[in-house]
Design an enzyme around this catalytic site. Structure first.
Site: not given
Ligand code: SAJ
Length: 435
Positions: A218, A272
């Protein structure tokens, strides 16, 4: 998917993971009790309502509560399966705080009986599931604990496992069923017992391992993403210094069959990805060098955006400024740990009533802006009234603004959603002629 109706399942912690999990298992047919320390949460759920926002969760909870398969309580009771889904925050010094997990273990220990299964789902530092086992073992000397010989040990009277959630906010109910699950047992037998439970409602593959490996899986998943976003954020700063369009560079580099660069932004938000890497850093500070640096790069990007946005605002004198978006990512109404809120709040403290916030997912002005003079306005008003646009979130509504509607605006675009925006050059203030 049907769940054994004779089974009684307790879910400890009715938050973003616990409540959807409890409701899904209840829909499958099991008797589910959700345990929470908050009387407000318990009352809300028992009246068939929800205290958190998640797509389709309200209807599901209403249905299973009305049918009597889900109820909430402040008190634990005997069950066959216990799922623990409580918060594991990081403290000020970045150390993981597992006190809620250990408290949950102490709470359920008195009602456990031989044959029960205890599963931890909270994101946890490596070793937490074993620590939980030891806490339970110390309270219940009459129960053999699996693994290490605690109270006689061996196979153990109860099964203890770790199974992290990996769902994406906004798609929780779908991903809880469809995603693969990694199930780590304190012993292989514990893993098999937990596997039998998840197989009842998970369509994705369920793969067993050790509890310690599953805990690390995780943390690694979210660190992988943080490191890769940090790479994109670092590129964005370097490219801006070189006057190159980072979005074009990434688009072209990604045409390489084995390159897949993520998107830069104003920093990383949510509860997360910006938190979990610290669990690894804390576990091995000397060796977790890239992981720590990625955290610093992503947090530093937020400061960088504040500085660059301020430069642009200063260049355009008295014009009103629209900050587009406050959510932590696109198309959701979740503002927790949002870099967009951090940037906009710092600009609001500096520029006061000139700052206009545009966030279609916010009903009221978030707390961070109270007293700053900044106000919430809609997109059309912003397009009429504001000369400077700071884009912080890539909501679909913002992406679809045609170029003629934003002609003449000065734009600082942290998400690359208006690539065709003509650059507006600030006019130097006219020199005063001495009379
Ligand atoms: N972000 C960027 N650039 C990108 C992708 C995301 O700047 O290319 C930013 C987003 O804007 C945001 C942050 O990263 O601020 C996180 O967004 P996200 O969509 O990557 O993830 P979360 O926080 O919504 O959900 C994550 C997910 N983890 C992964 O993709 C590895 C989800 O699958 C997990 O279950 C969740 O964290 C968790 O509960 O840990």
């Amino acid at each position: 998917m049907p769940v054994d109706a004779k089974q009684k399942v307790s879910v400890i912690g009715l938050g973003y993971i616990g409540l959807p999990t409890a409701a899904l298992i209840a829909r499958g047919g099991a008797q589910v009790v959700g345990i929470d320390v908050s009387a407000h949460v318990v009352e809300t759920v028992n009246s068939g309502r929800v205290h958190i926002e998640e797509v389709d969760l309200d209807g599901l909870v209403q249905g299973v509560v009305a049918r009597g398969s889900l109820r909430a309580s402040l008190e634990v009771e005997e069950s066959d399966v216990f799922i623990i889904a409580v918060p594991t925050p990081v403290a000020e010094d970045r150390a993981p705080d597992i006190s809620y997990v250990l408290k949950a273990a102490r709470t359920i220990a008195p009602v456990l009986k031989a044959g029960d299964t205890v599963i931890l789902e909270s994101t946890s530092p490596v070793g937490t599931t074993e620590a939980m086992r030891d806490v339970i073992g110390s309270i219940r000397p009459d129960l053999k604990m699996p693994g290490t010989g605690v109270n006689g040990g061996g196979a153990g009277d109860i099964a203890i496992a770790y199974c992290p959630e990996r769902v994406l906010p906004g798609r929780i109910l779908v991903e809880l069923i469809d995603n693969d699950r990694c199930i780590g047992g304190i012993t292989p037998r514990c893993a098999r017992k937990a596997l039998g439970f998840y197989r009842q409602f998970v369509r994705g593959a369920c793969i067993t391992t050790t509890a310690r490996a599953a805990e690390m899986v995780k943390l690694v998943e979210n660190s992988f993403r943080d490191v890769n976003i940090a790479f994109a954020n670092e590129l964005s700063v370097i490219a801006e210094n070189m006057d190159i369009d980072v979005w074009e560079v990434i688009r072209l580099a990604n045409r390489h069959p084995r390159v897949n660069i993520l998107s830069p932004g104003p920093g990383v938000g949510g509860h997360c990805i910006a938190v979990d890497p610290w669990f690894i850093v804390h576990g091995d500070p000397e060796n977790a060098r890239i992981i720590r640096t990625a955290r610093e790069v992503n947090d530093g990007k937020t400061d960088y955006v504040v500085a660059k946005a301020s430069d642009m605002i200063d260049a355009f004198g008295g014009e009103d400024i629209a900050c587009l978006g406050l959510a932590f990512k696109a198309n959701i109404d979740d503002f927790r740990e949002s870099p967009a809120v951090k940037v906009a709040a710092r600009l609001a403290r500096r520029y006061g009533r000139r700052i206009k916030l545009v966030e279609p997912y916010a009903r009221d002005l978030p707390m961070e802006f109270v007293g700053t003079g900044a106000e919430l306005i809609d997109l059309d008003t912003a397009l009429e009234q504001c000369g400077v646009f700071i884009i912080l979130v890539d909501h679909d509504m913002f992406k679809s603004v045609p170029v003629d509607e934003r002609a003449g605006k000065a734009v600082y675009d942290t998400r690359g959603i208006w690539p065709d925006q003509p650059r507006r050059v600030a006019q130097p203030a006219p020199e005063r002629v001495a009379l």
